[in-house]
Design a protein around this motif. Structure first.
Motif, PDB file in Angstrom:
ATOM      1  N   TRP A  32       4.157   3.653   3.625  1.00 26.90           N
ATOM      2  CA  TRP A  32       3.749   2.297   3.279  1.00 26.90           C
ATOM      3  C   TRP A  32       3.292   1.598   4.553  1.00 26.90           C
ATOM      4  O   TRP A  32       3.552   2.067   5.657  1.00 26.90           O
ATOM      5  CB  TRP A  32       4.910   1.522   2.626  1.00 26.90           C
ATOM      6  CG  TRP A  32       6.181   1.489   3.436  1.00 26.90           C
ATOM      7  CD1 TRP A  32       6.563   0.553   4.356  1.00 26.90           C
ATOM      8  CD2 TRP A  32       7.238   2.471   3.419  1.00 26.90           C
ATOM      9  NE1 TRP A  32       7.782   0.865   4.901  1.00 26.90           N
ATOM     10  CE2 TRP A  32       8.229   2.045   4.338  1.00 26.90           C
ATOM     11  CE3 TRP A  32       7.445   3.663   2.716  1.00 26.90           C
ATOM     12  CZ2 TRP A  32       9.398   2.763   4.577  1.00 26.90           C
ATOM     13  CZ3 TRP A  32       8.619   4.380   2.953  1.00 26.90           C
ATOM     14  CH2 TRP A  32       9.579   3.936   3.862  1.00 26.90           C
ATOM     15  N   ARG A  38       1.974   4.859  -0.662  1.00 28.99           N
ATOM     16  CA  ARG A  38       1.237   6.099  -0.867  1.00 28.99           C
ATOM     17  C   ARG A  38       2.208   7.281  -0.916  1.00 28.99           C
ATOM     18  O   ARG A  38       3.264   7.247  -0.277  1.00 28.99           O
ATOM     19  CB  ARG A  38       0.256   6.341   0.285  1.00 28.99           C
ATOM     20  CG  ARG A  38      -1.016   5.515   0.218  1.00 28.99           C
ATOM     21  CD  ARG A  38      -1.554   5.243   1.606  1.00 28.99           C
ATOM     22  NE  ARG A  38      -0.709   4.302   2.303  1.00 28.99           N
ATOM     23  CZ  ARG A  38      -0.493   4.310   3.609  1.00 28.99           C
ATOM     24  NH1 ARG A  38      -1.065   5.195   4.367  1.00 28.99           N
ATOM     25  NH2 ARG A  38       0.310   3.419   4.181  1.00 28.99           N
ATOM     26  N   SER A  41      -6.073  13.470   2.778  1.00 30.25           N
ATOM     27  CA  SER A  41      -5.790  14.344   1.638  1.00 30.25           C
ATOM     28  C   SER A  41      -6.838  15.456   1.565  1.00 30.25           C
ATOM     29  O   SER A  41      -6.518  16.620   1.334  1.00 30.25           O
ATOM     30  CB  SER A  41      -5.766  13.540   0.338  1.00 30.25           C
ATOM     31  OG  SER A  41      -7.001  12.882   0.153  1.00 30.25           O
ATOM     32  N   TYR A 100      -0.352  10.952   0.776  1.00 25.37           N
ATOM     33  CA  TYR A 100      -1.631  10.335   1.147  1.00 25.37           C
ATOM     34  C   TYR A 100      -2.369   9.684  -0.024  1.00 25.37           C
ATOM     35  O   TYR A 100      -3.430   9.083   0.173  1.00 25.37           O
ATOM     36  CB  TYR A 100      -2.598  11.336   1.801  1.00 25.37           C
ATOM     37  CG  TYR A 100      -2.105  11.864   3.122  1.00 25.37           C
ATOM     38  CD1 TYR A 100      -1.879  10.991   4.181  1.00 25.37           C
ATOM     39  CD2 TYR A 100      -1.861  13.212   3.323  1.00 25.37           C
ATOM     40  CE1 TYR A 100      -1.424  11.466   5.401  1.00 25.37           C
ATOM     41  CE2 TYR A 100      -1.411  13.688   4.537  1.00 25.37           C
ATOM     42  CZ  TYR A 100      -1.196  12.807   5.576  1.00 25.37           C
ATOM     43  OH  TYR A 100      -0.754  13.256   6.777  1.00 25.37           O
ATOM     44  N   LEU A 101      -1.859   9.832  -1.232  1.00 22.86           N
ATOM     45  CA  LEU A 101      -2.620   9.359  -2.394  1.00 22.86           C
ATOM     46  C   LEU A 101      -1.913   8.176  -3.041  1.00 22.86           C
ATOM     47  O   LEU A 101      -0.698   8.018  -2.937  1.00 22.86           O
ATOM     48  CB  LEU A 101      -2.788  10.491  -3.406  1.00 22.86           C
ATOM     49  CG  LEU A 101      -3.527  11.728  -2.868  1.00 22.86           C
ATOM     50  CD1 LEU A 101      -3.333  12.914  -3.797  1.00 22.86           C
ATOM     51  CD2 LEU A 101      -5.009  11.436  -2.688  1.00 22.86           C
ATOM     52  N   LYS A 102      -2.690   7.356  -3.727  1.00 28.22           N
ATOM     53  CA  LYS A 102      -2.120   6.224  -4.447  1.00 28.22           C
ATOM     54  C   LYS A 102      -1.750   6.710  -5.858  1.00 28.22           C
ATOM     55  O   LYS A 102      -2.601   7.222  -6.571  1.00 28.22           O
ATOM     56  CB  LYS A 102      -3.185   5.121  -4.528  1.00 28.22           C
ATOM     57  CG  LYS A 102      -2.686   3.846  -5.108  1.00 28.22           C
ATOM     58  CD  LYS A 102      -3.775   2.771  -5.007  1.00 28.22           C
ATOM     59  CE  LYS A 102      -3.338   1.470  -5.609  1.00 28.22           C
ATOM     60  NZ  LYS A 102      -2.998   1.525  -7.012  1.00 28.22           N
ATOM     61  N   GLN A 106       0.826  -1.227   0.000  1.00 23.53           N
ATOM     62  CA  GLN A 106       0.000   0.000   0.000  1.00 23.53           C
ATOM     63  C   GLN A 106       0.849   1.261   0.000  1.00 23.53           C
ATOM     64  O   GLN A 106       0.773   2.089   0.913  1.00 23.53           O
ATOM     65  CB  GLN A 106      -0.945   0.009   1.187  1.00 23.53           C
ATOM     66  CG  GLN A 106      -2.055  -0.998   1.068  1.00 23.53           C
ATOM     67  CD  GLN A 106      -3.011  -0.923   2.238  1.00 23.53           C
ATOM     68  OE1 GLN A 106      -3.216   0.121   2.846  1.00 23.53           O
ATOM     69  NE2 GLN A 106      -3.607  -2.049   2.556  1.00 23.53           N
TER      70      GLN A 106
END
Ligand code: BGC
Length: 926
Positions: free
Chosen positions: A63, A44, A533, A47-49, A42
């Protein structure tokens, strides 16, 4: 390999049900095996993927870690960042190779590589070392890309068309202008290796390329103070371009820029909607090309006659323009665009998550309260719109009115929408089946009242689309008490319905604004949604909305400039503090430290001897509103000073931290001297006053004992009902728990009469209501200010997670957990989880045959203090192994290192992993 670890591994396979542990004696692990002991996942960035188009030059990387072993932790990490995927695959980090960094940090690791130029793509991966210094495999690759770092890189011009004529129904007070269609055809001699579109608007824009919408976003770029800034987004469109002719376009609606806002009406920021678009193309031979919005574009008007957030959308399908966004379209009767904008905002990368469709709901019930009128029920209150599917003659006009409740005659109750028309209209094209969804509006609703449907319409004619900021859900909670479980579910729905680009007060009426009392809801929100975010974005809105003297406003972005109010302005301090606490985010605090600290000056200017003047809304919408305003304000002043001391400490500003701590002590003393009567009564003896004093720790131990008794008595005086409003409701349950009165907290759910959470359910609520008396046996509250989707009175969610499940943290970022469930009332079980920044924390307890059985999940790279209830001597087992008996810890279970008695609890120190405890003799009997 360390022998102690081998011993642990051996034991683990026994204790964890014989899981096959694959470490060879030499310590060499195959790549799949390496993933087992500790694996980063995960990934990031900010805060965003995989975010595209950032303009922060040192993005923060985070992560989570997964492991199938207990007590695992990261001891080191290595990050590789490369400008291309193939370089990253070959481990050639041309941008940054952090090397092996000995550190357990897995959140907010700042990029420290080469200076990043505009438009650079940054592919990254991470590997970690576990407690035995074994490396993991590399994570899956992730990506971020840089945006346009300087304003001068925008070669694009603001474009639009200023001659739109209104032809829709309007809303009685205003007329709305049609959405503008903009297009530009261009030719490519070769296919690009990469193409990125950077785009924003004054209004809301839907980008199109070669016949299709680009991306999945709606209502972009969202709401900012357009006088100061506007956010762009970047879209990778590499696969969408052709050799030869291409067409870039956009549809432009009013949004927050030109649309109807609050009671102000339209045009708060400007009268002319505008698009700013810049398409960058990179070719394999190293050449580049840029297509920008400029005077060469053409604009037209099509089927969208009205597109307003409150009023809804009016769409005449007979006016559709086939092929407008494709090459070869004849735009000879479109006009050249108008240029320039009446505002000059900074154009910046959007730090928030985009608004998207996040779900669909089929019709739950279809009724026909009157001839020609169909009412579709979606079973719950949410924000979004509908998809219409029908076959009808050309010109058939279908009018959809949205609302949250029904009138006694089965029609939709809409008085509480006030000036929001909340009506979508679709005029049929005729011929084959037609499908339509609006794109430039949203509604808060459970019901849709539809006029004009053909007789063959059925439940499938209209389907609901849930929309909002695309944030990951973070939690789930349920328990054996249906009142509590349904209350949690209703608050969840309301929290989600109110995250639409910013945290809104409500999604339905003519407000939907960033009222700054949101800090009351933020803790409940973050247990349910990863809103970091969105809140990061909102923090800038809060800063932008300050008064000239630096005071935080009541609404952000501000539209009214209402005077400063305690209970509202505090978001300026409490939002960044919450992000610091939950996500270990010091970045936002550092960025706005002076502005945040300025809030204390606002208090100082409005107080005397550390007691704040009685100003503001008080405990807004409390049934008796008796809690004195100066008490409320002074309690919040103290809380903000305390929090500020923490934030200053977090930034290493020790002198300022101690100054804020001293200020906090002075306010606390003044609070005690001013608001506590000799007999221990606080303020007006209201529930809210005690809740604030206890929850904010404003009392000395003796005073706190009295206050707890008096709070319980104040609840009893109301016969178990609530008398708190928006400002204090979220403090009531935590205050009771903190004071050791958890039973009294549970009892608040035992009633279903007015005013209580049970009452909402008794009245059929599917979401949280703005007023305790929003609906009574007499009908709806007569005031138009009567939202059925307002989160503030439902903020018990925080307590459900923190106290019922017991999921809490003792340090910022949820790295050191406190798992301390508080069974009580007649609860037989409760279960749920919180996806913290470190990963999933699970807590699932049950009282069975006098035993307290507790299953937990502690994420890798965290440790936990497990606090188990006991009333007298207890025996505690973990998966059949005794870990506590005769008042002492029994070592030997992997992951559990020590335990001690702490009054009515046993506290066990645990490493990560899954555990199942049973406590015999806990004295719990639901
Ligand atoms: C809003 C509230 C807000 C209040 C303040 C209402 O209209 O919906 O959320 O806090 O006004 O007066």
């Amino acid at each position: 390999m360390n022998l102690r670890i081998l011993g642990w591994l051996g034991m683990a396979s026994v204790l964890m049900g014989g899981a096959a542990w694959a470490a060879s004696e030499s310590g060499n692990l195959s790549s799949t095996e390496t993933g087992r002991h500790l694996a980063p996942a995960q990934l990031r960035c900010e805060y965003l993927k995989d975010p595209l188009g950032l303009d922060t030059t040192h993005p923060r990387l985070s992560w989570i870690l997964t492991s199938n072993q207990r007590a695992q932790a990261q001891t080191a990490y290595q990050i590789l960042v490369a400008a291309s995927e193939s370089l990253l695959t070959q481990d050639r980090a041309d941008l940054w190779d952090s090397g092996k960094v000995v550190s357990g940090q897995s959140l907010q690791v700042e990029y420290q590589g080469k200076a990043l130029a505009s438009r650079t793509s940054c592919y990254w991966k991470v590997r970690v070392w576990d407690k035995a210094d074994r490396p993991s495999a590399w994570s899956q690759p992730a990506l971020w890309s840089m945006g346009l770092l300087s304003q001068t890189e925008w070669a694009a011009k603001w474009i639009g068309r200023d001659d739109g004529q209104s032809s829709g129904p309007g809303n009685g007070r205003e007329q709305f202008l049609p959405a503008t269609f903009l297009r530009k055809e261009f030719t490519l001699g070769k296919r690009p290796a990469k193409a990125v579109l950077y785009l924003t608007s004054l209004g809301v824009a839907e980008p199109h390329l070669n016949g299709d919408k680009v991306g999945e976003d709606y209502l972009s770029p969202g709401w900012t103070d357009f006088h100061q800034r506007v956010y762009y987004r970047a879209y990778d469109v590499t696969t969408r371009l052709n050799v030869g002719s291409n067409t870039l376009g956009a549809v432009l609606g009013d949004g927050w820029y030109r649309g109807h806002l609050s009671i102000i009406g339209q045009n708060l920021y400007g009268k002319q909607t505008r698009l700013l678009a810049q398409l960058h193309l990179w070719f394999a031979d190293g050449s580049t090309q840029v297509v920008v919005s400029d005077a060469t574009w053409k604009g037209g008007f099509g089927p969208i006659l009205e597109a307003d957030l409150y009023a809804g959308e009016t769409y005449d399908a007979r006016r559709e323009i086939q092929g407008w966004d494709q090459p070869g379209f004849n735009d000879s009767d479109w006009k050249s665009v108008d240029l320039g904008a009446s505002v000059n905002p900074a154009v910046e990368a959007n730090p928030g998550a985009p608004v998207r469709r996040t779900g669909e709901i089929p019709t739950v019930a279809l009724t026909h309260p009157k001839p020609g009128l169909a009412v579709f029920d979606y079973g719950r209150n949410f924000s979004g719109w509908t998809r219409l599917r029908l076959k009808a003659p050309a010109g058939t006009r279908v009018v959809m009115h949205f609302g949250e409740m029904l009138n006694p005659d089965g029609t939709v109750y809409r008085k509480n929408l006030r000036a929001a028309r909340a009506t979508d209209t679709y005029v049929c094209r005729g011929g084959t089946e037609e499908t339509w969804e609006p794109r430039f509006t949203y509604h808060g609703f459970q019901y849709v009242e539809v006029e004009g449907l053909p007789t063959n319409a059925g439940p499938n004619t209209l389907r609901a689309i849930i929309a909002g900021s695309d944030l990951a859900p973070t939690g789930n909670f349920e328990c054996s008490d249906p009142i509590i479980t349904r209350t949690a579910a209703n608050e969840r729905v309301t929290i989600r319905a109110n995250l639409v680009d910013l945290p809104t007060d409500c999604p339905q009426r003519d407000e939907r604004m960033g009222w700054t009392d949101y800090h009351e809801v933020v803790a409940s929100t973050l247990y349910e949604q990863d809103a970091a975010s969105l809140l990061t974005k909102w923090m800038t809105d809060l800063v932008d909305a300050r008064f000239p003297d630096g005071a935080f406003s009541q609404i952000a972005p501000d539209v009214h400039h209402f005077p400063w109010s305690p209970g509202w302005a505090d978001s300026g301090v409490l939002i960044p503090w919450t992000l610091y606490w939950v996500y270990a985010d010091t970045h936002l605090v550092a960025r706005y430290y002076r502005e945040i600290a300025g809030h204390l000056d606002s208090y100082k200017a409005r107080s005397q001897g550390f007691v704040v003047h009685p100003i503001g809304y008080g405990d807004w919408l409390a049934p008796d509103m008796s809690t004195p305003k100066d008490l409320i304000a002074t309690a919040l002043y103290a809380r903000c000073a305390e929090v500020m001391a923490e934030l200053a400490r977090a930034l290493g500003k020790t002198d300022e931290a101690s100054a804020f701590a001293t200020l906090h002590r002075s306010i606390r003393t003044a609070f005690q001297q001013t608001f506590i009567a000799p007999d221990g009564t606080i303020g007006s003896d209201s529930q809210g006053g005690y809740a604030m004093a206890l929850a904010f720790d404003l009392l000395d131990p003796e005073q706190a004992r009295h206050a707890a008794d008096k709070l319980v008595a104040a609840i009893a005086k109301k016969d178990g009902h609530l008398s708190t409003g928006m400002v204090t409701t979220h403090l009531l349950l935590p205050a009771l728990s903190r004071a050791g009165c958890t039973e009294a907290a549970y009892r608040l759910f035992a009633t279903s009469s007015f005013p209580s959470w049970g009452y909402f359910l008794h009245m059929g609520a599917t979401s949280m209501w703005e007023r305790w008396d929003a609906k009574t046996e007499k009908g709806y509250h007569p005031d138009g200010m009567n939202s059925f989707n307002h989160a503030n009175l439902g903020t018990c969610t925080e307590w459900f997670y923190r106290s019922v499940l017991g999921i809490d943290s003792t340090e910022p970022g949820f790295g050191k957990l406190l798992l301390r469930p508080e069974p009580g009332g007649h609860l037989r079980w409760a279960k749920g989880y919180y996806d913290s920044p470190h990963g999933r924390i699970g807590s699932d307890w049950e009282i069975k045959k006098g035993q307290f059985i507790w299953k937990i999940q502690i994420p890798a790279n965290t440790t936990a203090t497990l606090s188990l209830p006991r009333h007298g001597p207890v025996t505690i087992q973990e998966n059949g192994h005794t870990v506590w008996a005769h008042g002492a810890f029994r070592p030997g279970v992997l992951g559990l290192s020590s335990a001690k008695l702490n009054t009515d609890r046993v506290e066990i120190q645990a490493g990560s992993g899954s555990y199942r405890f049973s406590v015999t003799g806990a004295g719990l009997n639901p």
